[in-house]
Design an enzyme around this catalytic site. Structure first.
Site, PDB file in Angstrom:
ATOM      1  N   ASP A 174       0.863  -1.172   0.000  1.00 40.72           N
ATOM      2  CA  ASP A 174       0.000   0.000   0.000  1.00 40.72           C
ATOM      3  C   ASP A 174       0.906   1.230   0.000  1.00 40.72           C
ATOM      4  O   ASP A 174       1.627   1.479   0.974  1.00 40.72           O
ATOM      5  CB  ASP A 174      -0.893   0.012   1.249  1.00 40.72           C
ATOM      6  CG  ASP A 174      -1.962   1.106   1.200  1.00 40.72           C
ATOM      7  OD1 ASP A 174      -1.671   2.181   0.659  1.00 40.72           O
ATOM      8  OD2 ASP A 174      -3.071   0.874   1.687  1.00 40.72           O
ATOM      9  N   CYS A 233     -12.628  -9.359  -3.187  1.00 41.54           N
ATOM     10  CA  CYS A 233     -13.931  -8.905  -2.696  1.00 41.54           C
ATOM     11  C   CYS A 233     -14.002  -7.386  -2.717  1.00 41.54           C
ATOM     12  O   CYS A 233     -14.801  -6.784  -2.007  1.00 41.54           O
ATOM     13  CB  CYS A 233     -14.171  -9.410  -1.272  1.00 41.54           C
ATOM     14  SG  CYS A 233     -14.327 -11.198  -1.148  1.00 41.54           S
ATOM     15  N   GLU A 264     -20.710  -6.493 -14.278  1.00 41.62           N
ATOM     16  CA  GLU A 264     -21.767  -6.967 -13.375  1.00 41.62           C
ATOM     17  C   GLU A 264     -23.117  -6.426 -13.838  1.00 41.62           C
ATOM     18  O   GLU A 264     -23.183  -5.290 -14.331  1.00 41.62           O
ATOM     19  CB  GLU A 264     -21.475  -6.519 -11.935  1.00 41.62           C
ATOM     20  CG  GLU A 264     -20.237  -7.175 -11.356  1.00 41.62           C
ATOM     21  CD  GLU A 264     -20.021  -6.818  -9.880  1.00 41.62           C
ATOM     22  OE1 GLU A 264     -20.824  -6.062  -9.313  1.00 41.62           O
ATOM     23  OE2 GLU A 264     -19.038  -7.327  -9.291  1.00 41.62           O
ATOM     24  N   HIS A 282     -21.441 -10.488  -5.607  1.00 36.14           N
ATOM     25  CA  HIS A 282     -21.205  -9.198  -4.953  1.00 36.14           C
ATOM     26  C   HIS A 282     -21.923  -9.136  -3.602  1.00 36.14           C
ATOM     27  O   HIS A 282     -22.753  -8.257  -3.349  1.00 36.14           O
ATOM     28  CB  HIS A 282     -21.655  -8.038  -5.842  1.00 36.14           C
ATOM     29  CG  HIS A 282     -20.885  -6.777  -5.592  1.00 36.14           C
ATOM     30  ND1 HIS A 282     -20.534  -5.910  -6.579  1.00 36.14           N
ATOM     31  CD2 HIS A 282     -20.384  -6.232  -4.446  1.00 36.14           C
ATOM     32  CE1 HIS A 282     -19.869  -4.874  -6.067  1.00 36.14           C
ATOM     33  NE2 HIS A 282     -19.774  -5.051  -4.775  1.00 36.14           N
ATOM     34  N   LEU A 283     -21.543 -10.049  -2.731  1.00 34.20           N
ATOM     35  CA  LEU A 283     -22.190 -10.170  -1.420  1.00 34.20           C
ATOM     36  C   LEU A 283     -21.385  -9.530  -0.293  1.00 34.20           C
ATOM     37  O   LEU A 283     -21.746  -9.669   0.869  1.00 34.20           O
ATOM     38  CB  LEU A 283     -22.419 -11.657  -1.080  1.00 34.20           C
ATOM     39  CG  LEU A 283     -23.314 -12.459  -2.021  1.00 34.20           C
ATOM     40  CD1 LEU A 283     -23.400 -13.907  -1.552  1.00 34.20           C
ATOM     41  CD2 LEU A 283     -24.695 -11.833  -2.102  1.00 34.20           C
TER      42      LEU A 283
END
Length: 531
Positions: A174, A233, A264, A282-283
């Site tokens: 990062d 995710c 999507e 996409h949960l």
């Protein structure tokens, strides 16, 4: 004054709707409206705020029709369904709720990591089919494995914490992660190539930007350790799905778990139907707690802004808390007045804006004050310009904006000085806020003064000679213009001088001509401020 009107065009909880009502907002709950772009287009001009999830698409066309809209609130993190550039140009704040679903998304990533490590979905399907293929589904432990986290921000940081609790070794890539923060988190800060070469599991937690698009490209996937398992995710488009599918087929990548996809809804992906690939629709934020949290959060944020001016989690404007709004209100107004003065008296294209914050002002939210200055300057060209749209307009015009802060350097506790630069000249004005909360101009063109700011003002420059005050007073009196406040300043005796008058009504064209006919003034300019 009429209550602000908010349209909720997607499904939000009843508790969120009630928050708007309890705060005195006129709320219109139409949870299916966002699915019909034509109905939304017809309705949107009547609202000050728009609260949405992912079904509503706030396109450029919708935003252009939203003539009264001040804020769009997204209940969730992703704002791909909002044209943020169009919103910024229109002066509309775009807010999201980055903290409401952090835990839920992080937990989903951990769950997906477990699922792919132990091949749980395939084993479950096999068992449901009446098979007992115990030897077929040989998994791996997480304990002792190295997890590479790409993006160690809010969600990535939680994943790091949970992974350490599972006794995994954690390394993070990062660019914004400092060594001290990494040590505090108990993770090893590394460059991307080192992470790719050493991680047994890789999980992504970055937004989709020009810098992060395809961060796991075919080239980078080839750099990964053989047998790696990849979890995404975060956002679709971070991983080259075609390249990953080939790496899965070749056995270089042992497994993958994806909750998000480049397109999507994902009805056809290269990853579908491959062994040891776990896919969910996409949960990441799909828990009862998260859905409730983001709905309540967006209702509070939008209400705060519409009622108090407090800005939270805005993507196109500096955040200003309710407490900051109370303290900074006079300083934001002052900054706007300084910019407005500079914009109104300047007749040439501006190439740069330099802002100095001194003393008390230097400790405030400088991004907000800077935005107010730019908005004030740009109002001459476009009266609808505000703190959201102004920085965008300045950037489009190639205007360079710079800021400087310094400790208290004079007789005031703090002040703001604005200098605009053109190809031919520089012009500066400074101001402060007195203890009564009222902004004052304290310096123009390097000449000190103390001027109250009113709605209608008259600014003149002249040589310091006798008769100026009398000429101004007599001429304005003859044209029935009443002077509320009269301020003078000069650089030195018989040198350059200025006058700034606060008058009760706008100075008429005949009065301006009469002043010009005296031959005493180098510049005569009427000014108007929103006080």
């Amino acid at each position: 004054m009429a209550a602000p009107k908010v349209l909720i065009s997607d499904k939000l909880s009843a508790a969120a709707v009630q928050i708007f009502k309890d705060r005195g907002i006129d709320v219109d709950f139409q949870p299916d409206l966002g699915k019909d772009k034509d109905l939304l287009l017809a309705a949107i001009p009547h609202y000050d705020g728009l609260a949405i999830r992912s079904a509503t698409k706030a396109t450029q066309k919708i935003i252009e029709a939203a003539t009264n809209l001040k804020v769009i609130g997204r209940a969730g993190i992703g704002t791909d369904n909002i044209d943020k550039e169009a919103a910024s140009k229109a002066g509309i704040i775009v807010m999201n709720t980055p903290f409401g679903n952090m835990i839920t998304t992080a937990e989903h990533a951990i769950a997906m990591m477990f699922a792919v490590a132990r091949q749980i979905p395939e084993a479950s399907a096999s068992t449901h089919a009446g098979k007992w293929e115990k030897s077929k589904f040989m998994g791996v432990e997480l304990t002792g494995k190295t997890l590479g986290v790409i993006g160690a921000g809010n969600i990535g940081g939680i994943v790091c914490d949970r992974a350490r609790g599972l006794h995994m070794k954690v390394m993070a890539y990062d660019p914004f992660l400092g060594e001290e923060k990494a040590a505090e988190m108990g993770v090893k800060k590394v460059e991307l190539d080192e992470l790719l070469a050493n991680a047994d599991f890789i999980t992504l937690h970055v937004p989709f930007t020009d810098q992060t698009a395809n961060i796991l490209s075919a080239e980078n996937i080839a750099k990964t350790k053989k047998g790696v398992r990849i979890i995404n995710c975060a956002r679709g488009g971070l991983v080259d799905e075609e390249a990953l599918a080939e790496a899965l087929k070749s056995g270089h990548v042992a497994g993958a778990a994806f909750d998000v996809f480049a397109v999507e809804p994902a009805t056809n992906s290269p990853l579908f139907n491959l062994p040891n690939v776990v896919c969910t629709p996409h949960l990441g934020a799909a828990t009862t707690e998260a859905q409730e949290n983001v709905a309540l959060q967006v209702a509070e944020q939008m209400s705060d802004y519409l009622l108090t001016g407090a800005v939270s989690n805005a993507l196109n404007m500096p955040s200003v808390t309710a407490e900051e709004a109370k303290i900074m209100g006079p300083w934001i107004k002052l900054s706007g007045h300084l910019g407005n003065f500079a914009g109104q008296v300047n007749e040439e294209p501006i190439t740069a804006i330099n802002i100095l914050f001194d003393g008390e002002a230097s400790d405030m939210n400088l991004k907000a004050l800077t935005a107010a200055v730019i908005a004030g300057i740009m109002k001459k060209a476009n009266p609808d310009t505000n703190m959201v749209s102004a920085p965008v307009i300045a950037k489009e015009r190639g205007i360079q904006v710079s800021t400087t802060k310094q400790d208290q350097s004079g007789s005031y506790d703090g002040y703001v000085k604005v200098t605009v630069v053109t190809e031919k000249m520089e012009r500066s004005i400074a101001g402060t806020v007195f203890s009564d909360g009222k902004p004052r101009f304290i310096q123009i063109k390097g000449i000190n003064l103390d001027a109250e700011i009113g709605e209608h003002m008259l600014y003149t420059t002249n040589k310091d000679v006798p008769g100026i005050i009398g000429s101004l007073g007599q001429t304005l009196g003859e044209h029935n213009v009443n002077i509320a406040n009269f301020t003078l300043g000069r650089s030195a005796a018989r040198d350059q001088a200025i006058a700034l008058l606060y008058v009760d009504e706008e100075v008429t064209a005949p009065a301006l001509k009469a002043l010009a006919d005296t031959g005493l003034f180098q510049k005569i300019k009427t000014l108007k401020f929103e006080v």
